[in-house]
Design a protein around this motif. Structure first.
Motif, short mmCIF file in Angstrom:
data_model
loop_
_atom_site.label_atom_id
_atom_site.label_comp_id
_atom_site.label_asym_id
_atom_site.label_seq_id
_atom_site.Cartn_x
_atom_site.Cartn_y
_atom_site.Cartn_z
N ASP A 297 48.05 -21.38 -10.85
CA ASP A 297 49.39 -22.14 -11.61
C ASP A 297 49.54 -21.16 -12.84
OD1 ASP A 297 49.35 -23.80 -10.11
OD2 ASP A 297 48.26 -25.47 -11.02
N PHE A 298 48.71 -20.63 -13.44
CA PHE A 298 48.69 -19.74 -14.47
C PHE A 298 49.45 -18.35 -14.10
CE2 PHE A 298 47.49 -16.02 -17.26
CZ PHE A 298 47.86 -16.61 -18.64
N CYS A 299 49.10 -17.66 -12.91
CA CYS A 299 49.69 -16.80 -12.33
C CYS A 299 51.03 -16.91 -12.00
CB CYS A 299 48.84 -16.03 -11.24
SG CYS A 299 47.22 -15.22 -11.60
N GLY A 300 51.13 -18.18 -11.44
CA GLY A 300 52.64 -18.43 -11.10
C GLY A 300 53.79 -18.83 -12.31
N LYS A 301 53.10 -19.11 -13.31
CA LYS A 301 54.08 -19.54 -14.60
C LYS A 301 54.28 -18.07 -15.37
CE LYS A 301 53.72 -21.48 -19.27
NZ LYS A 301 52.96 -22.34 -20.30
N HIS A 302 53.30 -17.09 -15.12
CA HIS A 302 53.55 -15.78 -15.83
C HIS A 302 53.89 -14.76 -14.58
CE1 HIS A 302 52.27 -17.33 -19.66
NE2 HIS A 302 51.40 -17.95 -19.15
N ASN A 303 54.37 -14.91 -13.33
CA ASN A 303 54.39 -13.95 -12.49
C ASN A 303 53.50 -12.88 -12.47
OD1 ASN A 303 55.97 -13.02 -10.38
ND2 ASN A 303 57.37 -11.80 -11.69
N ILE A 304 52.10 -13.48 -12.40
CA ILE A 304 51.11 -12.14 -12.25
C ILE A 304 50.49 -12.14 -11.02
CG2 ILE A 304 48.65 -11.76 -13.04
CD1 ILE A 304 49.22 -13.37 -15.79
N LEU A 305 50.61 -10.74 -10.33
CA LEU A 305 50.13 -10.59 -9.11
C LEU A 305 49.29 -9.13 -9.18
CD1 LEU A 305 53.41 -11.40 -7.08
CD2 LEU A 305 51.22 -12.39 -6.85
N PRO A 306 48.50 -9.28 -7.97
CA PRO A 306 47.69 -7.81 -8.16
C PRO A 306 48.70 -6.78 -7.64
CG PRO A 306 47.06 -9.23 -6.30
CD PRO A 306 47.99 -10.18 -7.12
N ASP A 307 48.54 -5.48 -7.88
CA ASP A 307 48.86 -4.42 -7.14
C ASP A 307 48.24 -3.95 -5.85
OD1 ASP A 307 50.30 -4.42 -9.55
OD2 ASP A 307 49.92 -2.42 -9.92
N VAL A 308 48.88 -4.34 -4.85
CA VAL A 308 48.43 -4.21 -3.61
C VAL A 308 48.82 -3.16 -2.72
CG1 VAL A 308 47.98 -6.57 -3.60
CG2 VAL A 308 49.91 -5.97 -2.20
N GLU A 309 48.09 -2.65 -1.51
CA GLU A 309 48.47 -1.77 -0.52
C GLU A 309 48.40 -2.58 0.81
OE1 GLU A 309 47.19 2.03 1.76
OE2 GLU A 309 46.63 2.06 -0.18
N MET A 310 49.56 -2.91 1.55
CA MET A 310 49.31 -3.73 2.67
C MET A 310 48.92 -2.79 4.01
SD MET A 310 50.29 -6.98 3.52
CE MET A 310 51.17 -7.09 2.05
N PRO B 9 51.53 -21.84 -5.96
CA PRO B 9 52.52 -21.80 -6.65
C PRO B 9 53.87 -21.09 -5.97
CG PRO B 9 51.09 -21.29 -8.07
CD PRO B 9 50.56 -20.98 -6.73
N GLU B 10 55.20 -21.82 -5.99
CA GLU B 10 56.30 -21.46 -5.17
C GLU B 10 56.48 -20.06 -5.70
OE1 GLU B 10 59.28 -24.45 -5.11
OE2 GLU B 10 58.31 -25.94 -3.99
N THR B 11 56.20 -19.94 -6.86
CA THR B 11 56.94 -18.38 -7.74
C THR B 11 56.05 -17.48 -7.24
OG1 THR B 11 55.52 -18.99 -9.58
CG2 THR B 11 57.96 -19.96 -9.72
N LEU B 12 54.95 -17.29 -6.48
CA LEU B 12 54.01 -16.32 -6.33
C LEU B 12 54.60 -15.79 -4.81
CD1 LEU B 12 50.68 -17.60 -7.49
CD2 LEU B 12 52.05 -16.10 -8.52
N ASP B 13 54.52 -14.44 -4.83
CA ASP B 13 54.81 -14.02 -3.43
C ASP B 13 53.63 -13.79 -2.39
OD1 ASP B 13 55.31 -12.15 -1.19
OD2 ASP B 13 55.92 -10.16 -2.64
N VAL B 14 53.49 -14.78 -1.32
CA VAL B 14 52.19 -14.94 -0.61
C VAL B 14 51.90 -13.45 -0.10
CG1 VAL B 14 52.87 -17.48 -0.38
CG2 VAL B 14 53.74 -15.52 1.46
N ALA B 15 52.66 -12.53 0.24
CA ALA B 15 52.32 -11.30 0.69
C ALA B 15 51.30 -10.48 -0.22
CB ALA B 15 53.26 -10.53 1.04
N LYS B 16 51.45 -10.81 -1.58
CA LYS B 16 50.60 -10.22 -2.49
C LYS B 16 49.51 -11.14 -3.19
CE LYS B 16 54.28 -7.05 -3.86
NZ LYS B 16 55.12 -6.41 -5.03
N ALA B 17 49.43 -12.37 -2.95
CA ALA B 17 48.91 -13.22 -3.69
C ALA B 17 47.24 -13.42 -3.42
CB ALA B 17 49.35 -14.73 -3.58
N ALA B 18 47.22 -13.13 -2.16
CA ALA B 18 45.83 -13.34 -1.74
C ALA B 18 44.55 -12.76 -2.57
CB ALA B 18 45.46 -12.64 -0.49
N PRO B 19 44.55 -11.62 -3.12
CA PRO B 19 43.56 -11.01 -4.09
C PRO B 19 43.34 -11.93 -5.27
CG PRO B 19 44.86 -9.27 -3.26
CD PRO B 19 45.43 -10.75 -2.99
N LEU B 20 44.20 -12.81 -5.66
CA LEU B 20 43.76 -13.81 -6.60
C LEU B 20 42.85 -14.63 -6.47
CD1 LEU B 20 47.65 -14.70 -7.58
CD2 LEU B 20 46.19 -13.16 -8.54
N LEU B 21 42.59 -14.93 -5.38
CA LEU B 21 41.33 -15.92 -4.84
C LEU B 21 40.06 -15.33 -5.10
CD1 LEU B 21 42.34 -18.70 -3.81
CD2 LEU B 21 44.07 -16.94 -3.36
#
Length: 348
Positions: free
Chosen positions: A304-317, A145-157
């Protein structure tokens, strides 16, 4: 396609660079340049052969966000330049009853996992996301989803999906009373997702040291499992408890927390548990269940649910060359709450 990654070359060895070839595109394949890859506790287990069956060299990584660089002649769902996401599975038979109902992870003819799993065509061992490029069957590449920050989204998978599946499976919604045992990579996602579903959420932890973290993440309260009085007061007060503890542990105290027909859903420990006492199950019609990640349709639903609700994991790069330190820290639970590798740090 020539690429480079980091691999475990033996059971007790640190991960080290590996040059290897990705396959040429088949008609239904998508090629991606990997931009970010999450670090899952199962990566550590597999690299060190804790579960057995590791084939070396082993390139871990099944929480992948990348940019599509090429598509096969039959691909219509994706186009070059799009972001793509890849989780724990990269192929299945697509013909059995489980694949037909969108549960590819339960394929009757052996699912192909993202790493350490034989390719359906060549039988070559699959290599995962701790690498610069990957080639995946089109069906197993998700839209980001376009609303997700791709730098933080990977752990959603993986972490996100593993937490999402029991919430959906047991129909969590407004008014549901959800407990989350453990506040790590899985637990913190379970809290965020359950709150977005408007549940009442309690983190269950051995001490109150994580109380402020739990509240900050959105939990309503924290229950200290070592406090016998508090546990007694919480008896029969949960509809669903998600158990994220990744080691052998006694689940009997948590069964007493379930209301009639409540469910304790295990997503953490893969292996033995101590003896379970059945009176609490039988007399309350309570259930012990387990679940892995989900199929492709449910994975896209979760994104899509995470994109709608702006849910992302807390991450350390981290950089790719910091992975061995990250593994050591992960063993000590020294991460809030997920490592993500910036693949720009890996050069061919």
């Amino acid at each position: 396609m020539q690429t480079i990654g980091y691999a475990a070359h033996a059971e007790k060895a640190d991960l080290a660079p590996l040059s290897f070839e990705r396959r040429e595109l088949r008609a239904n394949d998508v090629a991606m340049e990997i931009l970010f890859c999450g670090v899952c506790h199962s990566d550590l287990h597999q690299a060190r052969n804790d579960w057995g069956g590791a084939v070396y060299p082993l390139v871990p990584g099944h929480e992948i966000i990348g940019r599509i660089t090429a598509i096969g002649s039959d691909v219509t769902r994706h186009k070059v330049g799009d972001y793509g996401a890849v989780g724990c599975v990269v192929d299945s038979c697509m013909e059995c009853d489980q694949c037909a109902r969108g549960e590819e992870i339960f394929c009757r003819h052996d699912v192909t996992q993202t790493y350490n799993s034989p390719d359906r065509v060549t039988q070559e061992n699959s290599k995962g996301g701790y690498s610069k490029h990957i080639v995946v069957r089109d069906h197993f590449v998700l839209h980001v989803p376009e609303t997700l920050d791709v730098a933080k989204a990977a752990p959603l998978l993986c972490a996100g999906l593993t937490s999402y599946v029991p919430l959906r499976m047991w129909q969590v919604g407004p008014g549901s009373r959800v407990g989350v045992i453990g506040l790590g990579g899985l637990g913190h996602m379970a809290v965020k997702l359950a709150k977005a579903m408007k549940a009442e959420v309690t983190v269950i932890s051995r001490t109150d040291s994580k109380k402020q973290d739990a509240l900050t993440l959105g939990a309503d309260t924290l229950l200290v499992s070592s406090d016998e009085a508090a546990m007694a007061s919480a008896a029969s007060s949960f509809d669903l408890i998600i158990d994220t503890v990744p080691v052998k542990h006694d689940i009997n105290p948590y069964i007493a927390l379930l209301d009639v027909e409540g469910v304790l859903n295990i997503v953490g420990q893969i292996g033995p548990l101590p003896e379970v006492m059945t009176p609490g199950l039988i007399m309350g019609r309570r259930k012990i269940a387990g679940s892995p990640v989900g199929g492709m349709a449910e994975t896209q639903e979760m994104l899509d649910f995470c994109g709608k609700h702006n849910i992302l994991p807390d991450v350390e790069m981290i950089r790719m060359d910091e992975i061995n330190t990250a593994f050591d820290r992960m063993e000590q639970a020294d991460v809030r709450y997920r490592f993500v590798i910036d693949m720009a740090s890996l050069s061919i």
